[in-house]
Design a protein around this motif. Structure first.
Motif, PDB file in Angstrom:
ATOM      1  N   GLY A 172      -8.410   4.899   1.150  1.00 12.55           N
ATOM      2  CA  GLY A 172      -7.713   4.086   1.758  1.00 12.55           C
ATOM      3  C   GLY A 172      -7.336   4.841   3.045  1.00 12.55           C
ATOM      4  N   ASN A 211     -16.690  18.194   2.640  1.00 15.28           N
ATOM      5  CA  ASN A 211     -15.300  18.192   3.286  1.00 15.28           C
ATOM      6  C   ASN A 211     -14.831  19.565   3.701  1.00 15.28           C
ATOM      7  OD1 ASN A 211     -13.030  17.056   4.506  1.00 15.28           O
ATOM      8  ND2 ASN A 211     -12.198  16.316   2.676  1.00 15.28           N
ATOM      9  N   GLY A 265      -9.470   7.934  -3.942  1.00 15.35           N
ATOM     10  CA  GLY A 265      -8.515   8.968  -3.128  1.00 15.35           C
ATOM     11  C   GLY A 265      -7.220   9.424  -3.907  1.00 15.35           C
ATOM     12  N   THR A 270      -6.393  13.292  -4.710  1.00 16.29           N
ATOM     13  CA  THR A 270      -5.393  14.068  -4.231  1.00 16.29           C
ATOM     14  C   THR A 270      -4.524  14.285  -5.217  1.00 16.29           C
ATOM     15  OG1 THR A 270      -5.537  12.390  -2.435  1.00 16.29           O
ATOM     16  CG2 THR A 270      -3.742  13.670  -2.331  1.00 16.29           C
TER      17      THR A 270
HETATM   18  C1  LIG Z   1       3.800   5.483   3.356  1.00 14.19           C
HETATM   19  C2  LIG Z   1       3.026   6.472   2.166  1.00 14.19           C
HETATM   20  C3  LIG Z   1       3.502   6.615   0.818  1.00 14.19           C
HETATM   21  C4  LIG Z   1       2.749   7.498   0.173  1.00 14.19           C
HETATM   22  N1  LIG Z   1       3.368   7.641  -1.286  1.00 14.19           N
HETATM   23  C5  LIG Z   1       2.657   8.343  -2.199  1.00 14.19           C
HETATM   24  C6  LIG Z   1       3.129   8.423  -3.453  1.00 14.19           C
HETATM   25  O1  LIG Z   1       4.022   7.813  -3.850  1.00 14.19           O
HETATM   26  N2  LIG Z   1       2.396   9.293  -4.366  1.00 14.19           N
HETATM   27  C7  LIG Z   1       1.448   9.703  -3.834  1.00 14.19           C
HETATM   28  O2  LIG Z   1       0.618  10.601  -4.941  1.00 14.19           O
HETATM   29  N3  LIG Z   1       1.142   9.800  -2.594  1.00 14.19           N
HETATM   30  C8  LIG Z   1       1.551   8.948  -1.848  1.00 14.19           C
HETATM   31  N4  LIG Z   1       1.121   9.122  -0.475  1.00 14.19           N
HETATM   32  C9  LIG Z   1      -0.114   9.876   0.036  1.00 14.19           C
HETATM   33  C10 LIG Z   1      -1.564   9.137  -0.133  1.00 14.19           C
HETATM   34  O3  LIG Z   1      -1.386   7.544  -0.306  1.00 14.19           O
HETATM   35  C11 LIG Z   1      -2.204   9.533  -1.433  1.00 14.19           C
HETATM   36  O4  LIG Z   1      -2.509  10.976  -1.399  1.00 14.19           O
HETATM   37  C12 LIG Z   1      -3.255   8.642  -1.973  1.00 14.19           C
HETATM   38  O5  LIG Z   1      -3.432   9.010  -3.480  1.00 14.19           O
HETATM   39  C13 LIG Z   1      -4.659   9.136  -1.088  1.00 14.19           C
HETATM   40  O6  LIG Z   1      -5.308   7.959  -1.316  1.00 14.19           O
HETATM   41  P1  LIG Z   1      -6.549   7.201  -0.171  1.00 14.19           P
HETATM   42  O7  LIG Z   1      -7.334   6.104  -1.068  1.00 14.19           O
HETATM   43  O8  LIG Z   1      -5.604   6.862   0.773  1.00 14.19           O
HETATM   44  O9  LIG Z   1      -7.133   8.492   0.113  1.00 14.19           O
HETATM   45  P2  LIG Z   1      -7.960   8.771   1.375  1.00 14.19           P
HETATM   46  O10 LIG Z   1      -6.778   9.131   2.349  1.00 14.19           O
HETATM   47  O11 LIG Z   1      -8.670   8.296   2.170  1.00 14.19           O
HETATM   48  O12 LIG Z   1      -8.411  10.511   0.732  1.00 14.19           O
HETATM   49  C14 LIG Z   1      -7.544  11.421   0.361  1.00 14.19           C
HETATM   50  C15 LIG Z   1      -8.622  12.481  -0.087  1.00 14.19           C
HETATM   51  O13 LIG Z   1      -9.301  12.116  -1.185  1.00 14.19           O
HETATM   52  C16 LIG Z   1     -10.838  12.316  -0.901  1.00 14.19           C
HETATM   53  N5  LIG Z   1     -11.566  11.005  -1.413  1.00 14.19           N
HETATM   54  C17 LIG Z   1     -11.211   9.692  -1.291  1.00 14.19           C
HETATM   55  N6  LIG Z   1     -12.301   9.007  -1.883  1.00 14.19           N
HETATM   56  C18 LIG Z   1     -13.238   9.976  -2.673  1.00 14.19           C
HETATM   57  C19 LIG Z   1     -13.999   9.811  -3.628  1.00 14.19           C
HETATM   58  N7  LIG Z   1     -14.540   8.429  -3.610  1.00 14.19           N
HETATM   59  N8  LIG Z   1     -14.707  10.743  -3.977  1.00 14.19           N
HETATM   60  C20 LIG Z   1     -14.381  12.182  -3.574  1.00 14.19           C
HETATM   61  N9  LIG Z   1     -13.091  12.438  -2.829  1.00 14.19           N
HETATM   62  C21 LIG Z   1     -12.630  11.016  -2.432  1.00 14.19           C
HETATM   63  C22 LIG Z   1     -10.781  12.391   0.572  1.00 14.19           C
HETATM   64  O14 LIG Z   1     -12.045  13.083   0.970  1.00 14.19           O
HETATM   65  C23 LIG Z   1      -9.633  12.818   0.921  1.00 14.19           C
HETATM   66  O15 LIG Z   1      -9.585  14.487   0.841  1.00 14.19           O
HETATM   67  C24 LIG Z   1       1.653   8.235   0.511  1.00 14.19           C
HETATM   68  C25 LIG Z   1       1.247   8.032   1.864  1.00 14.19           C
HETATM   69  C26 LIG Z   1       1.903   7.246   2.483  1.00 14.19           C
HETATM   70  C27 LIG Z   1       1.302   7.096   4.011  1.00 14.19           C
END
Ligand SMILES: Cc1cc2nc3c(=O)[nH]c(=O)nc-3n(C[C@H](O)[C@H](O)[C@H](O)COP(=O)(O)OP(=O)(O)OC[C@H]3O[C@@H](n4cnc5c(N)ncnc54)[C@H](O)[C@@H]3O)c2cc1C
Length: 468
Positions: free
Chosen positions: A81, A457, A152, A156
């Motif tokens: 995302g 990455n 993601g 993470t």
């Molecule tokens: C407003 C806000 C609130 C948040 N609240 C929280 C919270 O409550 N708890 C929390 O844990 N985090 C939170 N976060 C941080 C973030 O949302 C998390 O880290 C989230 O889990 C990342 O998911 P994503 O799909 O957006 O991953 P991305 O940001 O797209 O990617 C994150 C990492 O995962 C890797 N990745 C993605 N997809 C794959 C795949 N299929 N295979 C291998 N690697 C992959 C990417 O290379 C990158 O290194 C927050 C962020 C924001 C902006």
């Protein structure tokens, strides 16, 4: 970066492997992929462009892409995302961003075995909505659940607001399918929660930040939707009084979903008395009998610790908004940064004292109004807060020095630099404060075994090896 001839050759190969509609290469299409929600240096805005963005739909598509990259040693950046807060998605070495936005299928829901198998690009919110139609839930309510994807969140090591009862995503993963850096497809193990056979390969991909392979399928533990839910909302004199109640709750053994104690300018905005300056929240779920008994127990605990209880309907209303409120209120503005440090329960006061009275004043910065103290407590615990990124001349350098001091403080108190936002590029060079060179070497060996050409990455998560 590739020269024009190589670029055209790679573009043609990608188009042949997955189809023209799934390959993007024009600068206007690549611009949104130059960063994530991490505040990179202003002068670096739009500096790091990927060479391509691809939109696979199947594991075979991902395999095709990885084989092309592997043969030419082109960096690959998996993307969900895009809500990473630490720069995990910034294409610092160019390469191919593998956006999983089209990989959103729910492949199997097994009610007797309580698991779901899905593709990685589905958001946590959409997956949970689909699961609820079948009477189960993933219970991974991250603040970012509307945008964060399964892939993601796993990559993470995401942190849910209900972690006390249901754990984090790392506790939910049963089995993964991963396309490795050489294009082979790895199944990490059977779709079981416990086994005492092979090495726990799934665990290696939790928090790997896309540096070991691309997750193409995940099997995750789900739970039946509970019979009853309730919540406790209370107002305290200040954060320290609410923190005291949190400590007592933790020590009582009561089973709650998640809890939070945080300071506010005035409790009035939450329906409490104007002079109270802290909120205490606790969620409860289970059978009706369990929830009633726990509610009565926590009500007594709040009274005994000097808290003023909000009416039950206000507590329930807060519970409904709890996760969403985080997401709405805490979007990155580019001028502030969140703290997500893991601090041992008994050292919270020491942490905040040093942070706000010693570290931040040195860098002419401080917390956002009303966001000074916040403790997410339970099985995992996060000392949170938001602060202004140092500004002015050498603002960036000050910011980096301050991050290092915060990392030194958290690790010195026996905690962790980042409880849920991972490492990315933001914390990479501070990892040595949390792990010994032996531990970092072990991690580098794992990386080398999975990705000998360092195409997955690159430049994220692991610091460069120190030279003698
Ligand atoms: C407003 C806000 C609130 C948040 N609240 C929280 C919270 O409550 N708890 C929390 O844990 N985090 C939170 N976060 C941080 C973030 O949302 C998390 O880290 C989230 O889990 C990342 O998911 P994503 O799909 O957006 O991953 P991305 O940001 O797209 O990617 C994150 C990492 O995962 C890797 N990745 C993605 N997809 C794959 C795949 N299929 N295979 C291998 N690697 C992959 C990417 O290379 C990158 O290194 C927050 C962020 C924001 C902006």
């Amino acid at each position: 970066m590739m020269d024009e001839k190589a670029r055209e050759e790679v573009r043609a190969a990608l188009v042949e492997a997955i189809g023209e509609g799934k390959v993007m290469w024009r600068p206007a299409d690549l611009a949104p992929y130059t960063k994530d929600t991490y505040r990179i240096r202003f002068e670096d805005d739009f500096k790091f462009f990927p060479d391509f963005v691809v939109l696979p739909e199947t594991t075979a598509d991902v395999q095709g892409i990885v084989r092309i990259a592997s043969a030419r040693k082109i960096p690959l950046i998996p993307k969900g995302g895009g809500s990473s807060r630490t720069g995990m998605l910034v294409p610092i070495h160019g390469g191919i961003v593998v956006d999983t936005i089209k990989m959103t299928k729910v492949l199997e829901v097994s009610i007797p075995n309580l698991y779901v198998t899905c593709q990685p690009g589905i958001t946590l919110k959409e997956l949970d909505e689909k699961l609820k139609e079948r009477g189960v839930s993933l219970n991974q309510e991250q603040g970012s659940l509307k945008i964060a994807t399964v892939g993601g969140s796993i990559s993470t090591s995401g942190f849910s607001r209900k972690h006390q009862k249901y754990g984090a995503i790392s506790d939910r993963v049963m089995s993964l399918e991963v396309v490795l850096a050489d294009g082979r497809v790895l199944r990490t193990g059977p779709k079981v929660l416990y086994t005492s056979t092979g090495y726990r390969l799934s665990q290696l991909f939790i928090g790997a930040e896309g540096t070991l392979g691309i997750i193409t399928e995940a099997t995750l533990r789900v739970e039946p939707i509970p019979e009853a839910k309730d919540a406790v909302l209370a107002f305290y004199e200040d954060f320290w009084a609410a923190n005291e109640a949190a400590q007592k709750t933790m020590g009582s053994g009561v089973t709650f979903t998640g809890g939070e104690a945080f300071g506010v300018e005035s409790a009035e905005e939450y329906g409490g008395p104007r002079e109270k300056k802290a909120i205490f929240y606790l969620g409860l779920e289970g059978t009706r009998g369990e929830v009633e008994a726990e509610l009565a127990f926590v009500t007594e605990l709040v009274k005994a610790t000097g808290g003023v209880l909000a009416p039950n309907d206000a507590a329930r209303k807060f519970m409904e908004r709890y996760t969403i409120q985080w997401c709405g209120a805490r979007v990155a503005t580019g001028f502030e940064d969140p703290l997500t440090t893991y601090v041992p329960m008994e050292r919270i006061a020491e942490f905040y004292d040093k942070l706000y009275n010693e570290i931040m004043p040195k860098y002419d910065t401080g917390p956002l109004p009303g966001e000074k103290y916040s403790l997410d407590f339970g099985r995992y615990r996060m000392a949170a807060g938001r602060y202004f990124i140092p500004k002015g001349e050498q603002g960036w350098e000050k910011y980096q020095m301050m991050l290092r001091e915060i990392a030194q403080l958290a690790t010195g108190l026996g905690g962790s630099i980042s409880s849920c936002h991972g490492v990315g590029i933001e914390h990479r060079d501070n990892l040595e404060l949390e792990y010994s060179e032996v531990a970092l070497d072990a991690m580098r060996s794992i990386k080398e075994a999975f990705d000998p050409d360092n195409i997955m990455n690159p430049g994220k998560k692991l610091p460069e090896k120190k030279r003698a």
